[in-house]
Scaffold this active site. Structure first.
Site, mmCIF file in Angstrom:
data_model
loop_
_atom_site.group_PDB
_atom_site.id
_atom_site.type_symbol
_atom_site.label_atom_id
_atom_site.label_comp_id
_atom_site.label_asym_id
_atom_site.label_seq_id
_atom_site.Cartn_x
_atom_site.Cartn_y
_atom_site.Cartn_z
ATOM 1 C CB SER A 1 47.899 42.132 42.768
ATOM 2 O OG SER A 1 47.073 41.116 43.256
ATOM 3 C CG ASP B 1 44.201 43.810 49.956
ATOM 4 O OD1 ASP B 1 43.390 42.970 49.521
ATOM 5 O OD2 ASP B 1 45.249 44.104 49.382
ATOM 6 C CG HIS C 1 43.864 43.658 46.033
ATOM 7 N ND1 HIS C 1 44.836 43.195 46.893
ATOM 8 C CD2 HIS C 1 44.194 43.159 44.796
ATOM 9 C CE1 HIS C 1 45.709 42.437 46.218
ATOM 10 N NE2 HIS C 1 45.332 42.416 44.948
HETATM 11 C C1 MLT Z 1 48.438 36.026 43.890
HETATM 12 O O1 MLT Z 1 47.870 35.041 43.462
HETATM 13 O O2 MLT Z 1 49.573 36.374 43.562
HETATM 14 C C2 MLT Z 1 47.657 36.840 44.846
HETATM 15 O O3 MLT Z 1 46.605 36.109 45.318
HETATM 16 C C3 MLT Z 1 47.247 38.121 44.259
HETATM 17 C C4 MLT Z 1 46.377 37.925 43.063
HETATM 18 O O4 MLT Z 1 45.171 37.836 43.195
HETATM 19 O O5 MLT Z 1 46.900 37.875 41.978
#
Ligand code: MLT
Length: 210
Positions: free
Chosen positions: A108, A158, A189
């Site tokens: 992520s 996702d 996710h």
């Molecule tokens: C990010 O902010 O890098 C993406 O949206 C993934 C997350 O939720 O961290």
């Protein structure tokens, strides 16, 4: 846990000194340097592991760079943090004497900064396992990623990373010369066992290109 070298982090030396791979573990939003240790150890038992904690806090949750909203990144901060992370990896390499090939394993937010490392600092990583990554930024100049390898593991359902984002990132890395593999998880996710199995297969097949 140590805060030396600029990042709170963990380092676990390789079980065998001649292990050619160091895994760089990059956690998701709200995670820390401990989160992905079991994953790293499952992906490549005995490998050296470097696992930093993201330095940006969002309502107390560690991240690797700032964002304005879900999926809307502060590009200036992202680039600054990417360069800062590269300097940390170089300093850690000198301190712990791991060399060779660094493969990032990011989830992520951690996968997004790993993709950013590939695009902005190509020499830093030999490859990356990107779990649920999106396009971190669009480079002005296409980097040369010849000899670099990436596995993108994405969720078909996702809600955070649309399939089109995964395909765009894969195309971007391929256009830059990287060897890109895609794994589609049927869920969202969160990681599934199939993601981990795909990453294990990919790492087992990984070979240095130089
Ligand atoms: C990010 O902010 O890098 C993406 O949206 C993934 C997350 O939720 O961290």
């Amino acid at each position: 846990m140590t805060a030396d070298l600029g990042f709170i982090h963990r380092f676990i030396p390789a079980a065998e000194p001649d292990n050619p791979i160091t895994l760089l573990l990059l956690h998701g939003t709200g995670g820390n340097e401990d989160d992905l240790l079991p994953l790293g150890q499952a992906l490549l038992p005995g490998a050296a592991i470097l696992s930093p904690r993201g330095k940006v806090l969002e309502h107390g949750m560690p991240r690797f760079f700032r964002r304005f909203a879900e999926g809307v990144f502060d590009e200036e901060d992202l680039k600054f943090r990417t360069l800062e992370l590269t300097r940390f990896i170089e300093a850690a390499g000198r301190e712990y004497r791991f060399g060779g090939n660094i493969i990032a394993v990011g989830y992520s937010n951690g996968a997004n900064i790993a993709a950013s490392l590939m695009l902005l600092c190509p020499p830093t990583l030999a490859g990356a396992v990107l779990f649920r990554a999106m396009v971190p930024f669009v480079p002005d100049v296409t980097p040369d990623l010849t000899g670099k390898q990436a596995l993108l593991a994405a969720g078909r359902q996702d809600p955070i990373v649309p399939q089109s984002g995964t395909v765009k990132l894969a195309e971007m890395l391929k256009t830059a010369g990287a060897d890109v593999s895609l794994h589609w998880h049927e869920g969202g996710h969160e990681l599934g066992q199939d993601d981990i199995a795909a990453a294990q297969r990919w790492i087992a097949a990984w070979k240095p290109t130089k």
